[in-house]
Design an enzyme around this catalytic site. Structure first.
Site: not given
Ligand code: AMP
Length: 273
Positions: A30, A170
């Protein structure tokens, strides 16, 4: 809403607004989106933290999804976010809420097929966040590859006046893609989960070496290595990165997407060849 007023005032001052939608329990994945927003020259970086009930199925982990508002706020501050939006489900979905956004092409396969209603929930909440923040651009992670494409399509087809930025995955030093759901994993499950990134890396190397691969044979190899590691395969698919249509021959530029069950935890990962 307060956020809407605040963003409108910033916009009137000519400030460039970036939106980073999340479900919280923030990790370096994030935070990399906040960094990407900074690099793109945002003057205001709005992070939303909302575990959106509408995108969870009845038997999914909505209730037990990890939450830590205090830690999230501190991380956002440290990373350089200028506003953090923590709506409640009651504020986001007023009594009698009856309008939803459905993307009907890219959301049909992959996670959309396994999680009915998931992308309807995602599109609805993201459309609402766009209307609240009116950002110049919004940053999403490649971790949720299908989601990013579905959102791009929604922006195009509903004429949202903003740009979508997709930022790379990441990973932990072990290769495991960072995810709030990793907190569910036991030590043993964490070890098993390494098969995801390892098989993606191997396939990517094989494509680089051979130029193209027959997907039927390659997907069988991947499914076998995931199963051997003790993971239950949900899907192993190769698609055109734009249209998300399945490919029979895997080439550079195609995306390989994996979803597995590791014990009771569903994990996804992907790589563009
Ligand atoms: P989430 O909180 O899991 O819904 O993710 C929120 C945002 O963070 C989304 O756009 C995800 O794709 C991004 N995100 C989550 N994990 C990662 C990661 N490991 N690397 C890059 N972006 C991420």
């Amino acid at each position: 809403m307060k956020l809407q007023k605040w963003c409108a005032a910033r916009r009137a001052e000519g400030r460039r607004i970036a939106l980073v939608p999340t479900m919280g329990y923030l990790h370096e994945g994030h935070l990399s989106l906040i960094e990407a927003a900074k690099r793109r020259g945002a003057d205001e970086i709005v992070v939303s933290v909302f575990v959106n009930p509408v995108q969870f199925g009845p038997n999914e982990d909505y209730a037990r999804y990890p939450r830590d508002e205090k830690a999230d706020l501190a991380k956002c501050r440290k990373a350089g976010a200028t506003a953090v939006f923590f709506p409640t489900p009651e504020n986001m979905y007023l009594p009698g809420h009856s309008v939803y956004v459905n993307e009907e092409d890219l959301s049909r396969g992959l996670c959309g097929a396994r999680r009915p209603g998931h992308f309807r929930g995602v599109c609805t909440v993201v459309a609402k966040l766009f209307n609240l923040a009116h950002p110049n651009f919004a940053v999403f992670g490649q971790k949720d590859f299908q989601q990013a494409q579905v959102i791009r399509r929604m922006v195009r087809d509903l004429n949202f006046d903003l740009e979508i930025v997709v930022s790379p995955i990441v990973r932990e030093p072990s290769g495991l893609a960072r995810s709030s759901r990793n907190t569910y994993l036991s030590g043993e499950e964490r070890l098993r989960a390494l098969a995801l990134s390892m098989s993606l890396r191997e396939t990517k190397l094989r494509v680089a070496k051979k130029g193209s691969l027959r997907w039927a044979a390659e997907s069988a190899r991947i499914a076998k290595s995931l199963a051997n590691a003790g993971l239950r395969v949900d899907y192993v698919e190769a698609v055109d990165a734009e249209t998300l249509s399945p490919v029979k021959t895997l080439r550079a530029g195609n995306a390989v997407l994996l979803a597995v069950w590791d014990g009771k935890t569903r994990l996804i990962d992907n790589a563009v060849m």
